[in-house]
Design a protein around this motif. Structure first.
Motif, PDB file in Angstrom:
ATOM      1  N   UNK A 117      34.035  -7.180 -39.309  1.00 53.81           N
ATOM      2  CA  UNK A 117      33.148  -6.646 -40.338  1.00 53.81           C
ATOM      3  C   UNK A 117      31.764  -7.261 -40.216  1.00 53.81           C
ATOM      4  N   UNK A 118      30.821  -6.645 -40.900  1.00 56.02           N
ATOM      5  CA  UNK A 118      29.480  -7.223 -41.007  1.00 56.02           C
ATOM      6  C   UNK A 118      29.020  -7.044 -42.449  1.00 56.02           C
ATOM      7  N   UNK A 119      28.015  -7.805 -42.814  1.00 55.07           N
ATOM      8  CA  UNK A 119      27.461  -7.672 -44.154  1.00 55.07           C
ATOM      9  C   UNK A 119      26.767  -6.311 -44.214  1.00 55.07           C
ATOM     10  N   UNK A 120      27.062  -5.550 -45.251  1.00 54.51           N
ATOM     11  CA  UNK A 120      26.542  -4.185 -45.374  1.00 54.51           C
ATOM     12  C   UNK A 120      25.015  -4.182 -45.261  1.00 54.51           C
ATOM     13  N   UNK A 121      24.515  -3.386 -44.305  1.00 56.38           N
ATOM     14  CA  UNK A 121      23.082  -3.235 -44.118  1.00 56.38           C
ATOM     15  C   UNK A 121      22.416  -4.337 -43.310  1.00 56.38           C
ATOM     16  N   UNK A 122      23.175  -5.320 -42.828  1.00 53.02           N
ATOM     17  CA  UNK A 122      22.582  -6.458 -42.108  1.00 53.02           C
ATOM     18  C   UNK A 122      22.820  -6.421 -40.602  1.00 53.02           C
ATOM     19  N   UNK A 123      23.729  -5.576 -40.122  1.00 55.54           N
ATOM     20  CA  UNK A 123      23.895  -5.400 -38.682  1.00 55.54           C
ATOM     21  C   UNK A 123      24.784  -6.415 -37.986  1.00 55.54           C
ATOM     22  N   UNK A 124      24.833  -6.312 -36.626  1.00 56.33           N
ATOM     23  CA  UNK A 124      25.756  -7.105 -35.812  1.00 56.33           C
ATOM     24  C   UNK A 124      25.555  -8.614 -35.883  1.00 56.33           C
ATOM     25  N   UNK A 125      24.383  -9.072 -36.250  1.00 56.59           N
ATOM     26  CA  UNK A 125      24.163 -10.522 -36.310  1.00 56.59           C
ATOM     27  C   UNK A 125      24.992 -11.174 -37.418  1.00 56.59           C
ATOM     28  N   UNK A 126      25.553 -10.368 -38.328  1.00 59.37           N
ATOM     29  CA  UNK A 126      26.378 -10.902 -39.414  1.00 59.37           C
ATOM     30  C   UNK A 126      27.873 -10.641 -39.193  1.00 59.37           C
TER      31      UNK A 126
END
Length: 158
Positions: A117-126
């Motif tokens: 998963x990633x933080x919604x709206x924050x992209x692959x870096x999360x």
């Protein structure tokens, strides 16, 4: 009037008790980092997080299906692993997570159905790996294995 004052004092004490309980729950968030081969592995145990609906904090990217907050029993924690290699976030890896309660009553090893998963709206870096789950108060050990390297162990208390 005396009954009303007693009721107000009782309600005030109840509000303080609820506020203190919330503080204790937040105080028990876990964040520990260890090395496994070339990876820096950070285990976090946080309050359960939404994957769907207007309050969704996480965006499912792959892997196991995320446990929804409306599941029965209702999840109360979000156990996840963040990976870094040479100081940069790792967005794709084979991650397994298992945990075992040590106290108050020793339990057996349980596997986490690992979602990516990633933080919604924050992209692959999360990007991070894990899921919502139900954990009771107590001491635990978590075992994390990345890309079939030697596992790392994390001890924590909730």
């Amino acid at each position: 009037m005396r009954k009303l004052k007693g009721l107000l004092v009782g309600l005030s004490l109840a509000a303080v008790s609820v506020a203190m309980s919330a503080t204790v729950a937040w105080a028990n968030n876990v964040s520990q980092t260890k090395k496994s081969g070339v990876y820096s592995v950070t285990l976090k145990v946080l309050p359960a997080e939404a994957f769907m609906g207007p309050k969704a904090a996480m965006q499912w990217v792959g892997g196991a299906k995320p446990m929804d907050l409306s599941a029965k029993p209702k999840p109360n924690h979000h156990m996840v692993v963040f990976l870094q290699e040479k100081g940069k976030p790792v967005a794709k890896a084979m991650v397994s997570i298992s945990y075992r309660q040590l106290t108050p009553k020793p339990g057996r090893w349980m596997s986490v159905h690992v979602a990516r998963m990633s933080v919604k709206g924050k992209g692959p870096s999360t990007t991070h790996f894990g899921n919502n789950l139900v954990l009771a108060t107590g001491k635990y050990v978590a075992r994390v294995q990345v890309n079939r390297l030697h596992p790392v162990y994390f001890h924590f208390t909730l």
